[in-house]
Design a protein around this motif. Sequence first.
Motif, PDB file in Angstrom:
ATOM      1  N   GLN A 251       0.835  -1.206   0.000  1.00  0.00           N
ATOM      2  CA  GLN A 251       0.000   0.000   0.000  1.00  0.00           C
ATOM      3  C   GLN A 251       0.873   1.262   0.000  1.00  0.00           C
ATOM      4  OE1 GLN A 251      -2.548   0.248   3.437  1.00  0.00           O
ATOM      5  NE2 GLN A 251      -3.968   1.703   2.470  1.00  0.00           N
ATOM      6  N   LEU A 252       1.923   1.273   0.821  1.00  0.00           N
ATOM      7  CA  LEU A 252       2.831   2.416   0.869  1.00  0.00           C
ATOM      8  C   LEU A 252       3.566   2.597  -0.449  1.00  0.00           C
ATOM      9  CD1 LEU A 252       4.378   1.835   4.427  1.00  0.00           C
ATOM     10  CD2 LEU A 252       2.714   3.596   3.816  1.00  0.00           C
ATOM     11  N   PHE A 253       4.030   1.485  -1.006  1.00  0.00           N
ATOM     12  CA  PHE A 253       4.800   1.562  -2.245  1.00  0.00           C
ATOM     13  C   PHE A 253       3.928   2.033  -3.413  1.00  0.00           C
ATOM     14  CE2 PHE A 253       6.887  -0.144  -6.046  1.00  0.00           C
ATOM     15  CZ  PHE A 253       8.152   0.367  -5.864  1.00  0.00           C
ATOM     16  N   GLU A 254       2.712   1.539  -3.460  1.00  0.00           N
ATOM     17  CA  GLU A 254       1.817   1.933  -4.549  1.00  0.00           C
ATOM     18  C   GLU A 254       1.427   3.407  -4.458  1.00  0.00           C
ATOM     19  OE1 GLU A 254      -1.398  -0.836  -4.337  1.00  0.00           O
ATOM     20  OE2 GLU A 254      -0.334  -2.382  -5.494  1.00  0.00           O
ATOM     21  N   ALA A 255       1.490   3.985  -3.266  1.00  0.00           N
ATOM     22  CA  ALA A 255       1.229   5.411  -3.124  1.00  0.00           C
ATOM     23  C   ALA A 255       2.431   6.246  -3.554  1.00  0.00           C
ATOM     24  CB  ALA A 255       0.865   5.730  -1.678  1.00  0.00           C
ATOM     25  N   ALA A 282      -2.205  13.125  -7.223  1.00  0.00           N
ATOM     26  CA  ALA A 282      -3.185  13.304  -6.149  1.00  0.00           C
ATOM     27  C   ALA A 282      -2.833  12.407  -4.963  1.00  0.00           C
ATOM     28  CB  ALA A 282      -4.580  12.975  -6.662  1.00  0.00           C
ATOM     29  N   MET A 283      -2.893  12.979  -3.770  1.00  0.00           N
ATOM     30  CA  MET A 283      -2.594  12.232  -2.547  1.00  0.00           C
ATOM     31  C   MET A 283      -3.901  11.723  -1.952  1.00  0.00           C
ATOM     32  SD  MET A 283       0.257  14.779  -0.854  1.00  0.00           S
ATOM     33  CE  MET A 283      -0.739  16.265  -1.101  1.00  0.00           C
ATOM     34  N   GLY A 284      -4.027  10.407  -1.848  1.00  0.00           N
ATOM     35  CA  GLY A 284      -5.252   9.819  -1.327  1.00  0.00           C
ATOM     36  C   GLY A 284      -5.368   9.967   0.180  1.00  0.00           C
ATOM     37  N   THR A 285      -6.450   9.457   0.709  1.00  0.00           N
ATOM     38  CA  THR A 285      -6.700   9.539   2.157  1.00  0.00           C
ATOM     39  C   THR A 285      -6.446   8.213   2.863  1.00  0.00           C
ATOM     40  OG1 THR A 285      -9.050   9.005   1.827  1.00  0.00           O
ATOM     41  CG2 THR A 285      -8.426  11.345   1.808  1.00  0.00           C
ATOM     42  N   GLN A 286      -6.124   7.158   2.082  1.00  0.00           N
ATOM     43  CA  GLN A 286      -6.025   5.824   2.666  1.00  0.00           C
ATOM     44  C   GLN A 286      -4.880   5.681   3.675  1.00  0.00           C
ATOM     45  OE1 GLN A 286      -5.413   6.685  -0.431  1.00  0.00           O
ATOM     46  NE2 GLN A 286      -3.768   5.503  -1.400  1.00  0.00           N
ATOM     47  N   LEU A 287      -3.898   6.586   3.613  1.00  0.00           N
ATOM     48  CA  LEU A 287      -2.749   6.478   4.523  1.00  0.00           C
ATOM     49  C   LEU A 287      -2.853   7.437   5.709  1.00  0.00           C
ATOM     50  CD1 LEU A 287       0.190   6.136   1.952  1.00  0.00           C
ATOM     51  CD2 LEU A 287      -1.092   4.333   3.093  1.00  0.00           C
ATOM     52  N   ASP A 288      -3.927   8.196   5.780  1.00  0.00           N
ATOM     53  CA  ASP A 288      -4.088   9.152   6.884  1.00  0.00           C
ATOM     54  C   ASP A 288      -4.040   8.461   8.244  1.00  0.00           C
ATOM     55  OD1 ASP A 288      -4.386  10.920   4.864  1.00  0.00           O
ATOM     56  OD2 ASP A 288      -6.482  11.439   5.265  1.00  0.00           O
ATOM     57  N   VAL A 289      -4.594   7.256   8.305  1.00  0.00           N
ATOM     58  CA  VAL A 289      -4.678   6.528   9.562  1.00  0.00           C
ATOM     59  C   VAL A 289      -3.298   6.186  10.119  1.00  0.00           C
ATOM     60  CG1 VAL A 289      -4.802   4.242   8.476  1.00  0.00           C
ATOM     61  CG2 VAL A 289      -5.832   4.604  10.725  1.00  0.00           C
ATOM     62  N   TYR A 290      -2.278   6.161   9.250  1.00  0.00           N
ATOM     63  CA  TYR A 290      -0.918   5.823   9.685  1.00  0.00           C
ATOM     64  C   TYR A 290      -0.088   7.066  10.009  1.00  0.00           C
ATOM     65  CZ  TYR A 290      -2.371   1.444   7.558  1.00  0.00           C
ATOM     66  OH  TYR A 290      -3.071   0.309   7.213  1.00  0.00           O
ATOM     67  N   ALA A 305       5.980  16.750  -2.251  1.00  0.00           N
ATOM     68  CA  ALA A 305       7.346  16.265  -2.011  1.00  0.00           C
ATOM     69  C   ALA A 305       7.496  15.758  -0.574  1.00  0.00           C
ATOM     70  CB  ALA A 305       8.348  17.373  -2.288  1.00  0.00           C
ATOM     71  N   TYR A 306       6.872  16.453   0.373  1.00  0.00           N
ATOM     72  CA  TYR A 306       6.947  16.031   1.767  1.00  0.00           C
ATOM     73  C   TYR A 306       6.217  14.698   1.966  1.00  0.00           C
ATOM     74  CZ  TYR A 306       6.856  16.340   6.860  1.00  0.00           C
ATOM     75  OH  TYR A 306       7.042  16.095   8.200  1.00  0.00           O
ATOM     76  N   TYR A 307       5.118  14.549   1.267  1.00  0.00           N
ATOM     77  CA  TYR A 307       4.345  13.300   1.303  1.00  0.00           C
ATOM     78  C   TYR A 307       5.219  12.144   0.811  1.00  0.00           C
ATOM     79  CZ  TYR A 307       0.299  10.210   0.415  1.00  0.00           C
ATOM     80  OH  TYR A 307      -0.610   9.179   0.413  1.00  0.00           O
ATOM     81  N   LEU A 308       5.901  12.358  -0.327  1.00  0.00           N
ATOM     82  CA  LEU A 308       6.792  11.330  -0.876  1.00  0.00           C
ATOM     83  C   LEU A 308       7.952  11.048   0.080  1.00  0.00           C
ATOM     84  CD1 LEU A 308       7.737   9.480  -3.176  1.00  0.00           C
ATOM     85  CD2 LEU A 308       8.881  11.470  -4.195  1.00  0.00           C
ATOM     86  N   GLU A 313      10.913   7.159   3.535  1.00  0.00           N
ATOM     87  CA  GLU A 313      11.494   6.821   4.849  1.00  0.00           C
ATOM     88  C   GLU A 313      11.026   5.458   5.346  1.00  0.00           C
ATOM     89  OE1 GLU A 313      12.512  10.341   7.894  1.00  0.00           O
ATOM     90  OE2 GLU A 313      10.405  10.277   7.289  1.00  0.00           O
ATOM     91  N   LEU A 314       9.805   5.065   4.970  1.00  0.00           N
ATOM     92  CA  LEU A 314       9.194   3.848   5.492  1.00  0.00           C
ATOM     93  C   LEU A 314       9.424   2.626   4.612  1.00  0.00           C
ATOM     94  CD1 LEU A 314       5.740   5.403   6.499  1.00  0.00           C
ATOM     95  CD2 LEU A 314       7.650   4.885   8.032  1.00  0.00           C
ATOM     96  N   ILE A 315       9.533   2.819   3.309  1.00  0.00           N
ATOM     97  CA  ILE A 315       9.576   1.706   2.354  1.00  0.00           C
ATOM     98  C   ILE A 315      10.960   1.061   2.316  1.00  0.00           C
ATOM     99  CG2 ILE A 315       9.392   1.135  -0.114  1.00  0.00           C
ATOM    100  CD1 ILE A 315       7.314   3.442  -0.291  1.00  0.00           C
ATOM    101  N   HIS A 316      10.994  -0.252   2.257  1.00  0.00           N
ATOM    102  CA  HIS A 316      12.267  -0.971   2.149  1.00  0.00           C
ATOM    103  C   HIS A 316      12.989  -0.522   0.881  1.00  0.00           C
ATOM    104  CE1 HIS A 316      15.263  -4.079   2.246  1.00  0.00           C
ATOM    105  NE2 HIS A 316      14.742  -4.613   3.343  1.00  0.00           N
ATOM    106  N   PRO A 317      14.236  -0.019   0.997  1.00  0.00           N
ATOM    107  CA  PRO A 317      14.917   0.554  -0.178  1.00  0.00           C
ATOM    108  C   PRO A 317      15.159  -0.434  -1.315  1.00  0.00           C
ATOM    109  CG  PRO A 317      16.421   0.373   1.685  1.00  0.00           C
ATOM    110  CD  PRO A 317      15.061   0.090   2.213  1.00  0.00           C
ATOM    111  N   SER A 318      15.216  -1.724  -0.996  1.00  0.00           N
ATOM    112  CA  SER A 318      15.455  -2.710  -2.066  1.00  0.00           C
ATOM    113  C   SER A 318      14.308  -2.740  -3.078  1.00  0.00           C
ATOM    114  CB  SER A 318      15.654  -4.101  -1.473  1.00  0.00           C
ATOM    115  OG  SER A 318      14.467  -4.547  -0.830  1.00  0.00           O
TER     116      SER A 318
END
Length: 498
Positions: A251-255, A282-290, A305-308, A313-318
């Motif tokens: 979910q994070l990666f697809e955003a 467009a930034m969705g709302t599905q990640l607001d809960v996190y 840019a801040y959203y990205l 920071e969270l996504i595994h770099p590999s």
Amino acid sequence: MKALETLLKTALLGTARSSVSSLELSASLKPLAEADTEIEDKVLKAASLLFIQKEGGKVFSKKWFPTTQAPAETFAYCSQSASRLLKEILNKQYYELLRKWLIKCEEAQLLVQPEHLPQLLALGRNLLAFRPLIKPVVGERGKWLAAFNKDWQYLLSSETDIWELGKAEERKSFLASLRKKHPQHALEVLTSSWKSEAADARVAFLEILKQGLSIQDALFLESALADKSKKVRATAFNLLIRLKDSALTTQLFEAAAPMLLKKNEKSFIGLKKTAISFQKVAMGTQLDVYGISKESLDKKFSDEAYYLYQLIELIHPSLWTSYFGMDAGEVVQVFLKEKELKPMLTALLEATIFHEDEEWAGALSDTLKSGKLKPTNADPDFRIKLFGILSPEDKLRYFQSEAFHMSLLDSLELCNFKWTATFSKKALSLLYKQVAERGLHPYERERVSELYKYINPSILAEKESYLPPENENKATWREAMDQLFTKLEMNTGIEEVF
């Protein structure tokens, strides 16, 4: 009671007004107390006679002891050499070495010699983390012996008893040991009591799941995302994003992925080059809960840019190396060339440290060394943490070239692999030059001695060259080296006896 009070007053106020006759001694004992001429002698003798009178004829409590012998053992005892080594380790109280000895003994399907059982069982009474290690190696005799002492009866507790009735530390030690041996069973045990656990306990137990973390844990962790406790939710979140195949990671990666566009271009001389550009979507709302903010909290970044940045920071770099079809070093170089992407390298640095990715640690270390990357708002200890993730080869390379400005002892502790003989010699020589003359602080002595875990055993043949003549300045260095070589000899001995 009155006689005891009289003795105490005499001891505190002096013997000038003391009268032995006022003591409640029996008729047969009182003449013995009066026999001496000096009052001090009379008082001391009266005190000893009073104790005899009090204790004489006492009936001690009767305890039942089974008349049966200890059952026969299923496994053989360890060798005499292994037993002697265990005795030395126990006497020195080197608990890391004791842990290794017990693990090796269990792996070899051997038992502790009976002479060490009382000391081991007593140790397990206070050091709860050792109980799961002690239990498999004491055999039937250990269980039989535990029945005679209530302080040792932890040995007789079943798995269910420990989990349902044990103390907090005992339960954590049990779960950690079980997780290491049988990860899925540990998860089942935790699930069985999850709803009845306190929030702090749930956090502690979740942290244990990091050991042996796999996609089989995902369903349970996803349910913990709805926990009432914020700390529990955060801990479950951090575990789920460590799983590259979890639904949350996807979910994070697809955003984030649509915001980074890869393009293959040609240079002016016709060579192919890869470009990555930042795209506002467009930034969705599905990640607001996190807690992913859609409004920039840093004036250097636009909202998008801040959203990205937060997502990277969270996504595994590999996952980025797979997505772009490039290795970590190539992705870093492309990001460096793009004005909007260069600040994202700090987010990649944080992700690399969190996920402990060896390839990305090497690529970012090279970039830091070149001076092209100067992270802002990064963890103050990012250099030390990044160094700790490097491959053994890279650690040796960076250590030898002194690429990072860290303390020598810090960097050596992070070289947590088996050192070659050459590197062992260099490390000890550099340490000797830096700290032997000034002496070692108490906290440094223990840290230096713990390097035994990595030093090549061949260094033992030359240990005298690292032990300077004793004098005031170098005494602390000698103490640390004596301890280090003792531990190294014991560590080598464990490998030999099993």
